[in-house]
Design a protein around this motif. Structure first.
Motif, mmCIF file in Angstrom:
data_model
loop_
_atom_site.group_PDB
_atom_site.id
_atom_site.type_symbol
_atom_site.label_atom_id
_atom_site.label_comp_id
_atom_site.label_asym_id
_atom_site.label_seq_id
_atom_site.Cartn_x
_atom_site.Cartn_y
_atom_site.Cartn_z
ATOM 1 N N PRO A 171 33.433 70.472 56.054
ATOM 2 C CA PRO A 171 33.526 70.392 54.910
ATOM 3 C C PRO A 171 32.342 70.119 54.119
ATOM 4 C CG PRO A 171 35.508 69.244 56.033
ATOM 5 C CD PRO A 171 34.360 69.766 57.156
ATOM 6 N N GLN A 172 31.306 69.359 54.981
ATOM 7 C CA GLN A 172 30.079 68.924 54.167
ATOM 8 C C GLN A 172 28.992 70.149 54.333
ATOM 9 O OE1 GLN A 172 31.462 67.273 56.615
ATOM 10 N NE2 GLN A 172 32.672 65.876 55.328
ATOM 11 N N GLU A 257 42.034 70.846 54.423
ATOM 12 C CA GLU A 257 42.394 69.591 53.922
ATOM 13 C C GLU A 257 41.509 69.230 52.917
ATOM 14 O OE1 GLU A 257 42.370 67.512 57.524
ATOM 15 O OE2 GLU A 257 44.290 67.928 58.113
ATOM 16 N N ALA A 258 40.022 69.356 52.991
ATOM 17 C CA ALA A 258 39.118 69.125 52.156
ATOM 18 C C ALA A 258 39.321 70.069 50.680
ATOM 19 C CB ALA A 258 37.651 69.256 52.683
ATOM 20 N N ARG A 260 42.475 70.815 49.553
ATOM 21 C CA ARG A 260 43.620 70.406 49.119
ATOM 22 C C ARG A 260 43.362 69.011 48.336
ATOM 23 N NH1 ARG A 260 46.443 72.768 53.577
ATOM 24 N NH2 ARG A 260 46.006 71.021 54.908
ATOM 25 N N ASP A 261 42.172 68.303 49.019
ATOM 26 C CA ASP A 261 41.977 67.062 48.439
ATOM 27 C C ASP A 261 40.773 67.005 47.342
ATOM 28 O OD1 ASP A 261 43.612 66.086 50.540
ATOM 29 O OD2 ASP A 261 41.938 65.512 51.603
ATOM 30 N N LYS A 262 40.461 68.179 47.131
ATOM 31 C CA LYS A 262 39.623 68.659 45.980
ATOM 32 C C LYS A 262 38.040 67.983 46.335
ATOM 33 C CE LYS A 262 42.786 70.494 43.575
ATOM 34 N NZ LYS A 262 42.756 72.013 43.566
ATOM 35 N N THR A 263 37.909 68.018 47.661
ATOM 36 C CA THR A 263 36.537 67.203 47.949
ATOM 37 C C THR A 263 35.619 68.252 48.518
ATOM 38 O OG1 THR A 263 37.465 66.643 50.130
ATOM 39 C CG2 THR A 263 37.738 65.001 48.290
ATOM 40 N N PHE A 264 36.096 69.653 48.424
ATOM 41 C CA PHE A 264 35.308 70.725 49.255
ATOM 42 C C PHE A 264 34.595 71.445 48.449
ATOM 43 C CE2 PHE A 264 35.021 75.096 50.887
ATOM 44 C CZ PHE A 264 33.957 74.812 51.955
ATOM 45 N N LYS A 265 33.127 71.719 48.637
ATOM 46 C CA LYS A 265 32.369 72.510 47.614
ATOM 47 C C LYS A 265 31.848 73.700 48.584
ATOM 48 C CE LYS A 265 31.254 68.965 44.288
ATOM 49 N NZ LYS A 265 30.305 68.194 43.595
#
Length: 266
Positions: A171-172, A257-258, A260-265
């Motif tokens: 995700p990072q 999952e990232a 869905r959590d709105k933390t993925f770019k």
């Protein structure tokens, strides 16, 4: 006497509007529309025959789907969406008289699964209750990739036809690879025809690159009618409706999952 009458007339004519005679006020009444509201007999006379005809048509058989076709649960691929987008490409090509390389619809517009067994007209209405129309536009290869990326960030990947999508990494730090369905690279500068819906083309569901589509051609065919025609043709030919093969999207679970959590770019 004549002058006095004239002056009185002018005085009345110049009275402020709010002092003139006003129509009587009518108090509005809110009537809730519930099952307790009685049916209008005259209206029922008109719609009853139509309602019976529609109800009867919903039960008409179309095609057998022995395993059903499903939207996919959490983390699973949307095979139902794949089928719909495949039918969109297939239906669009004869209408525009040219190959359609890519199709995309939105998962949110598919409102029901196709359960195993005999599919009927009513099942397609449940799946597609909207009047969305099939539209064909032109995009560059680079724009096709961007559309896929926007759908990925929006909902983990909107149902597509004609491409394969692979996300690798974490995700990072992730990389996105989009190719044509046969694995060949997409030429960023090439212009290709794309099938979508009028809803998405006009900006629905946050895929803004679709609004850049050139030479938009509205086919006048609703997605629902397109699916009804496809199922009827398969049933008439004695074929069964089977789900497309998975594998169009390959996205690691942590990245899903990232998203869905709105933390993925990306």
């Amino acid at each position: 006497m004549k002058l006095r009458s004239t002056s009185v007339f002018l005085s009345l004519a110049l009275l402020p509007i709010h002092l003139a005679a006003q129509p009587p006020s009518v108090k509005a009444e809110v009537i809730p529309v519930t099952e307790m509201l009685p049916d209008d007999p005259e209206v029922q006379k008109v719609i009853a025959p139509l309602a019976e005809e529609i109800k009867a048509s919903f039960g008409l058989p179309l095609v057998q789907a022995p395993q059903g076709v499903f939207r996919g649960r959490r983390g699973e691929e949307n095979l139902l969406g794949y089928w719909v987008s495949d039918v969109m490409r297939q239906a669009a090509q004869p209408l525009v008289g040219a190959p359609v390389r890519f199709a995309i619809t939105n998962a949110g517009g598919l409102r029901a699964n196709l359960r195993p067994g005999q599919l009927k007209v009513g099942d397609i209405f449940e799946l597609m209750p909207f009047e969305n129309e099939l539209v064909v536009i032109e995009l560059t290869g680079a724009e096709v990739i961007q559309v896929v990326k926007e759908g990925l960030l929006r909902r983990g990947g909107e149902p597509c036809s004609g491409v394969k999508v692979k996300v690798e990494g974490t995700p990072q730090q992730a990389t996105l690879t989009v190719t044509w369905e046969d694995g060949s690279p997409i030429d960023p500068a090439a212009m290709v025809k794309v099938a979508t819906t009028d809803y998405l083309y006009l900006g629905g569901d946050s895929i803004p690159t679709l609004k850049k589509g050139r030479k938009p051609f509205t086919t006048g065919v609703t997605l629902r009618q397109m699916l009804l025609d496809e199922c009827a043709a398969m049933g008439k030919a004695g074929k069964e409706l089977l789900a497309p093969a998975p594998g169009r999207y390959t996205v690691p679970v942590p990245i899903l999952e990232a998203i869905r959590d709105k933390t993925f770019k990306l």
